[in-house]
Design a protein around this motif. Sequence first.
Motif, PDB file in Angstrom:
ATOM      1  N   ALA A   1       0.919  -1.114  -0.078  1.00 46.82           N
ATOM      2  CA  ALA A   1      -0.189   0.045   0.147  1.00 46.82           C
ATOM      3  C   ALA A   1       0.786   1.259   0.022  1.00 46.82           C
ATOM      4  O   ALA A   1       0.525   2.274  -0.530  1.00 46.82           O
ATOM      5  CB  ALA A   1      -1.020   0.022   1.345  1.00 46.82           C
ATOM      6  N   ASP A   2       1.990   1.162   0.708  1.00 47.87           N
ATOM      7  CA  ASP A   2       2.782   2.531   0.545  1.00 47.87           C
ATOM      8  C   ASP A   2       3.462   2.671  -0.491  1.00 47.87           C
ATOM      9  O   ASP A   2       3.481   4.153  -0.976  1.00 47.87           O
ATOM     10  CB  ASP A   2       3.982   2.272   2.036  1.00 47.87           C
ATOM     11  CG  ASP A   2       4.579   1.294   1.404  1.00 47.87           C
ATOM     12  OD1 ASP A   2       4.657   0.256   0.609  1.00 47.87           O
ATOM     13  OD2 ASP A   2       5.769   0.921   2.268  1.00 47.87           O
ATOM     14  N   ASP A   3       3.779   2.020  -1.364  1.00 43.88           N
ATOM     15  CA  ASP A   3       4.618   2.310  -2.542  1.00 43.88           C
ATOM     16  C   ASP A   3       4.011   1.744  -4.068  1.00 43.88           C
ATOM     17  O   ASP A   3       4.537   1.971  -4.917  1.00 43.88           O
ATOM     18  CB  ASP A   3       6.138   2.076  -2.664  1.00 43.88           C
ATOM     19  CG  ASP A   3       6.606   0.619  -2.252  1.00 43.88           C
ATOM     20  OD1 ASP A   3       5.587   0.020  -2.491  1.00 43.88           O
ATOM     21  OD2 ASP A   3       7.674   0.403  -1.771  1.00 43.88           O
ATOM     22  N   GLY A   4       2.851   0.873  -3.513  1.00 44.01           N
ATOM     23  CA  GLY A   4       2.548   0.258  -4.736  1.00 44.01           C
ATOM     24  C   GLY A   4       3.287  -0.858  -5.479  1.00 44.01           C
ATOM     25  O   GLY A   4       2.904  -1.399  -6.643  1.00 44.01           O
ATOM     26  N   LYS A   5       4.417  -1.230  -5.007  1.00 38.58           N
ATOM     27  CA  LYS A   5       5.221  -2.352  -5.290  1.00 38.58           C
ATOM     28  C   LYS A   5       4.494  -3.562  -5.448  1.00 38.58           C
ATOM     29  O   LYS A   5       3.857  -4.100  -4.328  1.00 38.58           O
ATOM     30  CB  LYS A   5       6.619  -2.366  -4.538  1.00 38.58           C
ATOM     31  CG  LYS A   5       7.650  -3.303  -5.256  1.00 38.58           C
ATOM     32  CD  LYS A   5       8.868  -3.371  -4.391  1.00 38.58           C
ATOM     33  CE  LYS A   5       9.985  -4.225  -4.861  1.00 38.58           C
ATOM     34  NZ  LYS A   5      10.932  -4.424  -4.199  1.00 38.58           N
ATOM     35  N   LEU A   6       4.857  -4.432  -6.407  1.00 40.23           N
ATOM     36  CA  LEU A   6       4.078  -5.687  -6.656  1.00 40.23           C
ATOM     37  C   LEU A   6       4.409  -6.728  -5.626  1.00 40.23           C
ATOM     38  O   LEU A   6       5.914  -6.765  -5.428  1.00 40.23           O
ATOM     39  CB  LEU A   6       4.259  -6.333  -8.105  1.00 40.23           C
ATOM     40  CG  LEU A   6       3.501  -7.695  -8.317  1.00 40.23           C
ATOM     41  CD1 LEU A   6       2.312  -7.685  -8.029  1.00 40.23           C
ATOM     42  CD2 LEU A   6       4.220  -8.189  -9.501  1.00 40.23           C
ATOM     43  N   VAL A   7       3.932  -7.651  -4.941  1.00 36.65           N
ATOM     44  CA  VAL A   7       4.331  -8.755  -4.345  1.00 36.65           C
ATOM     45  C   VAL A   7       4.252  -9.910  -5.056  1.00 36.65           C
ATOM     46  O   VAL A   7       2.804 -10.215  -5.467  1.00 36.65           O
ATOM     47  CB  VAL A   7       3.502  -8.887  -2.881  1.00 36.65           C
ATOM     48  CG1 VAL A   7       3.994 -10.168  -2.250  1.00 36.65           C
ATOM     49  CG2 VAL A   7       3.518  -7.548  -2.093  1.00 36.65           C
ATOM     50  N   PRO A   8       5.425 -10.354  -6.032  1.00 27.98           N
ATOM     51  CA  PRO A   8       5.060 -11.667  -6.649  1.00 27.98           C
ATOM     52  C   PRO A   8       4.731 -12.763  -6.330  1.00 27.98           C
ATOM     53  O   PRO A   8       4.812 -13.202  -5.160  1.00 27.98           O
ATOM     54  CB  PRO A   8       6.404 -11.657  -7.285  1.00 27.98           C
ATOM     55  CG  PRO A   8       7.394 -10.576  -6.961  1.00 27.98           C
ATOM     56  CD  PRO A   8       6.553 -10.035  -5.346  1.00 27.98           C
ATOM     57  N   ASN A   9       3.986 -13.536  -7.034  1.00 24.93           N
ATOM     58  CA  ASN A   9       3.174 -14.702  -6.765  1.00 24.93           C
ATOM     59  C   ASN A   9       4.094 -15.613  -7.202  1.00 24.93           C
ATOM     60  O   ASN A   9       4.106 -16.427  -8.274  1.00 24.93           O
ATOM     61  CB  ASN A   9       1.818 -14.940  -7.587  1.00 24.93           C
ATOM     62  CG  ASN A   9       1.429 -16.438  -7.145  1.00 24.93           C
ATOM     63  OD1 ASN A   9       1.713 -17.028  -6.248  1.00 24.93           O
ATOM     64  ND2 ASN A   9       0.379 -16.848  -7.940  1.00 24.93           N
ATOM     65  N   ASP A  10       5.231 -16.086  -6.621  1.00 26.56           N
ATOM     66  CA  ASP A  10       6.459 -16.468  -7.058  1.00 26.56           C
ATOM     67  C   ASP A  10       7.097 -17.350  -5.479  1.00 26.56           C
ATOM     68  O   ASP A  10       7.461 -16.898  -4.665  1.00 26.56           O
ATOM     69  CB  ASP A  10       7.568 -15.694  -7.327  1.00 26.56           C
ATOM     70  CG  ASP A  10       8.542 -16.294  -8.185  1.00 26.56           C
ATOM     71  OD1 ASP A  10       9.017 -17.361  -7.761  1.00 26.56           O
ATOM     72  OD2 ASP A  10       9.290 -15.828  -9.345  1.00 26.56           O
ATOM     73  N   VAL A  11       7.113 -18.829  -6.015  1.00 31.07           N
ATOM     74  CA  VAL A  11       7.963 -19.476  -4.724  1.00 31.07           C
ATOM     75  C   VAL A  11       9.305 -19.255  -4.429  1.00 31.07           C
ATOM     76  O   VAL A  11       9.816 -19.454  -3.310  1.00 31.07           O
ATOM     77  CB  VAL A  11       7.514 -21.058  -5.163  1.00 31.07           C
ATOM     78  CG1 VAL A  11       6.402 -21.335  -5.338  1.00 31.07           C
ATOM     79  CG2 VAL A  11       8.615 -21.490  -6.435  1.00 31.07           C
TER      80      VAL A  11
END
Length: 305
Positions: A54-64
């Motif tokens: 929420a703070d910077d809009g950076k993607l959290v990857p769906n990656d193992v």
Amino acid sequence: MQLQTKSIYVHIGKKIPKLPADASVYLQGSGSILYQQIASKSGFPVHRLRITKADDGKLVPNDVRVSIDSTGLRAGDVIQVKDLGPQIAWRTVFIIEYGGPLLIHPLFYLLRPYIYSHAPAQPSTLQTLSCVLITLHFLKRELETMFVHRFSNATMPASNIFKNSAHYWILSGLLIAYFTYSPTSITAGPSNPAITYPALALYAIGELGNLNAHLVLRSLRSPGGTERGVPKGLGFDWVTCPNYLFETLAWLSILLVNQSWTTAVFIVVAVGQMAIWAKKKESRYRKELGTKYKKKRFAMLPGVW
């Protein structure tokens, strides 16, 4: 140590009614665990969700292979969960796209007497060659889709299937087929060995070179992985995307065989799109691979682009 987050919903399309108010995963855990947890609680398919900080809009990857800790998320942080809408697998998209011309050309070829008035009982040599070359091209693409390609993204918006398929079903399918198998087409006339034989040789070079490039790219990515390696081998020292280079050569050979303006139109559109993709891939390689990657002057066509 565990990550305790609060999640908020960013409105895109329909709301996520059962979106959990918080999530709890180990910082050492992967991003895919966070996705699976939220997908399980919300009842939404995991590939339909997109999670960002929420703070910077950076993607959290769906990656193992990407840990929660490496994304910068910390206990108490707020994450945004978006509904991307109905999704369709990339592999399915490609199969549908290539299936159009793969069916259309043989049908036009076989049904010529019923589609065109005054069509000869037997197709010309050039019409037969055109059908064989185009059918083999898309059959190869279907087989590569099923057994060779590994995709960076698992899915795409389902609505895009119509836009993507139109390019192949209409341009390389209906448009080329209608004019190629017509009794008034230039392909209905006699063949010129001085043009046809070199065209067939160019076709073989294009298709085999394209296949080799795809096999090289496949070898750089683990099953289910999204990592990028440094591609090496035939063509990769010349341009960023030799697969697009050899694809262009294959279609130029088909143009030499059928000499149809409709094939030329498809080539202009396809090459223009591939040129854009090639430039973007060169930028990604430079950004993601850094000094490991030898920068290319030309992205797709040696000496041109």
